[in-house]
Design a protein around this motif. Structure first.
Motif, PDB file in Angstrom:
ATOM      1  N   ALA A 122       0.820  -1.215   0.000  1.00  0.00           N
ATOM      2  CA  ALA A 122       0.000   0.000   0.000  1.00  0.00           C
ATOM      3  C   ALA A 122       0.857   1.269   0.000  1.00  0.00           C
ATOM      4  O   ALA A 122       0.376   2.356  -0.314  1.00  0.00           O
ATOM      5  N   LEU A 123       2.129   1.122   0.349  1.00  0.00           N
ATOM      6  CA  LEU A 123       2.989   2.304   0.519  1.00  0.00           C
ATOM      7  C   LEU A 123       3.525   2.757  -0.825  1.00  0.00           C
ATOM      8  O   LEU A 123       3.717   1.948  -1.729  1.00  0.00           O
ATOM      9  N   HIS A 124       3.769   4.053  -0.960  1.00  0.00           N
ATOM     10  CA  HIS A 124       4.230   4.586  -2.247  1.00  0.00           C
ATOM     11  C   HIS A 124       5.092   5.834  -2.032  1.00  0.00           C
ATOM     12  O   HIS A 124       5.124   6.407  -0.929  1.00  0.00           O
ATOM     13  N   GLY A 125       5.741   6.255  -3.096  1.00  0.00           N
ATOM     14  CA  GLY A 125       6.745   7.313  -3.018  1.00  0.00           C
ATOM     15  C   GLY A 125       6.200   8.699  -2.759  1.00  0.00           C
ATOM     16  O   GLY A 125       6.962   9.611  -2.424  1.00  0.00           O
ATOM     17  N   ASP A 126       4.882   8.896  -2.879  1.00  0.00           N
ATOM     18  CA  ASP A 126       4.318  10.227  -2.640  1.00  0.00           C
ATOM     19  C   ASP A 126       3.867  10.400  -1.184  1.00  0.00           C
ATOM     20  O   ASP A 126       3.267  11.423  -0.848  1.00  0.00           O
ATOM     21  N   LEU A 127       4.133   9.392  -0.356  1.00  0.00           N
ATOM     22  CA  LEU A 127       3.681   9.453   1.037  1.00  0.00           C
ATOM     23  C   LEU A 127       4.726  10.088   1.954  1.00  0.00           C
ATOM     24  O   LEU A 127       5.933   9.919   1.738  1.00  0.00           O
ATOM     25  N   ALA A 128       4.247  10.796   2.980  1.00  0.00           N
ATOM     26  CA  ALA A 128       5.087  11.134   4.136  1.00  0.00           C
ATOM     27  C   ALA A 128       4.561  10.300   5.301  1.00  0.00           C
ATOM     28  O   ALA A 128       3.366  10.358   5.611  1.00  0.00           O
ATOM     29  N   VAL A 129       5.429   9.501   5.900  1.00  0.00           N
ATOM     30  CA  VAL A 129       5.004   8.541   6.927  1.00  0.00           C
ATOM     31  C   VAL A 129       5.658   8.868   8.264  1.00  0.00           C
ATOM     32  O   VAL A 129       6.894   8.888   8.374  1.00  0.00           O
ATOM     33  N   LEU A 182       8.481   1.967   8.645  1.00  0.00           N
ATOM     34  CA  LEU A 182       9.371   2.983   8.063  1.00  0.00           C
ATOM     35  C   LEU A 182      10.338   2.366   7.065  1.00  0.00           C
ATOM     36  O   LEU A 182      10.670   2.973   6.042  1.00  0.00           O
ATOM     37  N   ARG A 183      10.784   1.143   7.346  1.00  0.00           N
ATOM     38  CA  ARG A 183      11.684   0.463   6.405  1.00  0.00           C
ATOM     39  C   ARG A 183      10.955   0.207   5.079  1.00  0.00           C
ATOM     40  O   ARG A 183      11.469   0.509   4.006  1.00  0.00           O
ATOM     41  N   ASP A 184       9.724  -0.329   5.191  1.00  0.00           N
ATOM     42  CA  ASP A 184       8.923  -0.595   3.980  1.00  0.00           C
ATOM     43  C   ASP A 184       8.670   0.700   3.219  1.00  0.00           C
ATOM     44  O   ASP A 184       8.761   0.744   1.986  1.00  0.00           O
ATOM     45  N   ALA A 185       8.335   1.758   3.962  1.00  0.00           N
ATOM     46  CA  ALA A 185       8.003   3.039   3.312  1.00  0.00           C
ATOM     47  C   ALA A 185       9.238   3.628   2.643  1.00  0.00           C
ATOM     48  O   ALA A 185       9.166   4.140   1.514  1.00  0.00           O
ATOM     49  N   GLY A 186      10.383   3.544   3.312  1.00  0.00           N
ATOM     50  CA  GLY A 186      11.626   4.065   2.745  1.00  0.00           C
ATOM     51  C   GLY A 186      12.001   3.334   1.469  1.00  0.00           C
ATOM     52  O   GLY A 186      12.454   3.954   0.491  1.00  0.00           O
ATOM     53  N   GLU A 187      11.785   2.023   1.463  1.00  0.00           N
ATOM     54  CA  GLU A 187      12.120   1.229   0.264  1.00  0.00           C
ATOM     55  C   GLU A 187      11.268   1.635  -0.933  1.00  0.00           C
ATOM     56  O   GLU A 187      11.665   1.424  -2.076  1.00  0.00           O
ATOM     57  N   ARG A 188      10.087   2.212  -0.661  1.00  0.00           N
ATOM     58  CA  ARG A 188       9.212   2.649  -1.760  1.00  0.00           C
ATOM     59  C   ARG A 188       9.361   4.137  -2.060  1.00  0.00           C
ATOM     60  O   ARG A 188       8.564   4.715  -2.790  1.00  0.00           O
ATOM     61  N   GLY A 189      10.346   4.767  -1.449  1.00  0.00           N
ATOM     62  CA  GLY A 189      10.645   6.165  -1.774  1.00  0.00           C
ATOM     63  C   GLY A 189       9.849   7.189  -0.986  1.00  0.00           C
ATOM     64  O   GLY A 189       9.882   8.389  -1.315  1.00  0.00           O
ATOM     65  N   ALA A 190       9.134   6.751   0.060  1.00  0.00           N
ATOM     66  CA  ALA A 190       8.358   7.696   0.870  1.00  0.00           C
ATOM     67  C   ALA A 190       9.280   8.519   1.773  1.00  0.00           C
ATOM     68  O   ALA A 190      10.404   8.111   2.070  1.00  0.00           O
ATOM     69  N   THR A 191       8.798   9.681   2.198  1.00  0.00           N
ATOM     70  CA  THR A 191       9.478  10.456   3.243  1.00  0.00           C
ATOM     71  C   THR A 191       9.180   9.767   4.572  1.00  0.00           C
ATOM     72  O   THR A 191       8.005   9.527   4.888  1.00  0.00           O
TER      73      THR A 191
END
Ligand code: NAP
Length: 263
Positions: free
Chosen positions: A197-204, A217-226
């Motif tokens: 569900a995570l993507h690069g346009d997200l700030a988490v 945060l690891r999953d979100a970072g791998e998808r380019g999220a802040t």
């Protein structure tokens, strides 16, 4: 010497003493920050006041019950919880967890206005996050394991919606901002949100700060999220409390270093 403190139970592992005492050292303030585990929060506030203690932080299990013993400001009243008490004069109650959320995003150059935000969780941290986001003109969706609690929180927050965790994947796919305010991920390698569900346009922002880098945060970072870890929220709630009590600008970098050294 000035005295500040923390009321809660348990408070043995609190990071607030080193964080605040680093600020006193940096600014040459003759003060100490002490932890207390009282039986009765009302007695503790009255006793602290009688002893000349200047300010208190309040944590689990007293954040809600302390409302009966202080004059809460508007934000603390809306959130329904106090984490900071100012004892200069009649005790006033404040919620700097919300300020911690707001300043964490600000520090990472995330402009919340007009953004679609998902808050996962409906407990104390989620309430603070939901009001912080709504007050910054984000639109809030609350997703929680117990749907009734999500609905109850959303009913208090302007224009907020609510749902369960089964729909969180779709909610996050369409969102700009995500806050994990559950305890999922605390001292475990689990995330409340599927990685897909995570993507690069997200700030988490993950409110969990043990470990600092959570699975989410690891999953979100791998998808380019802040990604914004929970130590930022912890830091900025402390910064806001320090500034409220002392009327001085907090030495943020020194407090951050003291905090992160112990995480
Ligand atoms: P809380 O009031 O007890 O709320 C806990 C939340 O987590 C509830 O929404 C609960 O859902 C959810 N939850 C618990 N176990 C779950 C599971 N297995 N699956 C899905 N959801 C689950 O706690 P809180 O005070 O809000 O704290 C939440 C987290 O934020 C904690 O990790 C805390 O350390 C952290 N926190 C960090 C800061 C900071 O400054 N960084 C400040 C405050 C809190 P139900 O409603 O369904 O039970």
């Amino acid at each position: 010497m000035q005295v500040y403190g923390l009321l809660g139970n348990p408070v043995g592992h609190s990071l607030s003493p080193p964080m605040h005492e680093a600020a006193y050292d940096e600014l040459d303030i003759d003060a100490r920050y002490v932890t207390f585990e009282p039986d009765d929060v009302g007695d503790a506030v009255a006793g602290a006041r009688a002893l000349g203690i200047r300010g208190l932080n309040v944590t689990i299990p007293f954040k809600e019950t302390v409302l009966d013993h202080v004059e809460p400001d508007d934000l603390a009243t809306r959130i329904g919880a106090v984490n900071t008490v100012d004892l200069c004069g009649e005790p006033t109650g404040h919620n700097t967890d919300a300020e911690g959320v707001r300043r964490s995003f600000e520090h990472h150059d995330v402009d919340l206005a007009g953004q679609d935000a998902v808050v996962v969780g409906a407990g104390g941290a989620a309430r603070a996050a939901a009001f912080a986001l709504a007050d910054a003109d984000a639109t809030v969706h609350v997703a929680n394991r117990t749907v009734e609690r999500a609905e109850s929180l959303a009913a208090d927050v302007p224009e907020a919606t609510a749902g369960g965790l089964d729909g969180v994947q779709g909610d996050v796919a369409d969102a700009d901002v995500l806050v994990n305010a559950t305890s999922v991920g605390m001292e475990e390698d689990r995330s409340p949100v599927p990685a897909d569900a995570l993507h690069g346009d997200l700030a988490v922002l993950d409110a969990v700060y043990r470990p600092v880098e959570t699975r989410l945060l690891r999953d979100a970072g791998e998808r380019g999220a802040t990604t914004i870890d929970g130590a930022w929220m912890l830091l900025y709630q402390g910064v806001a409390a320090f500034e409220l009590w002392t009327g001085r600008s907090a030495p943020v970098e020194r407090m951050d270093a003291a905090l992160r050294r112990r995480l």
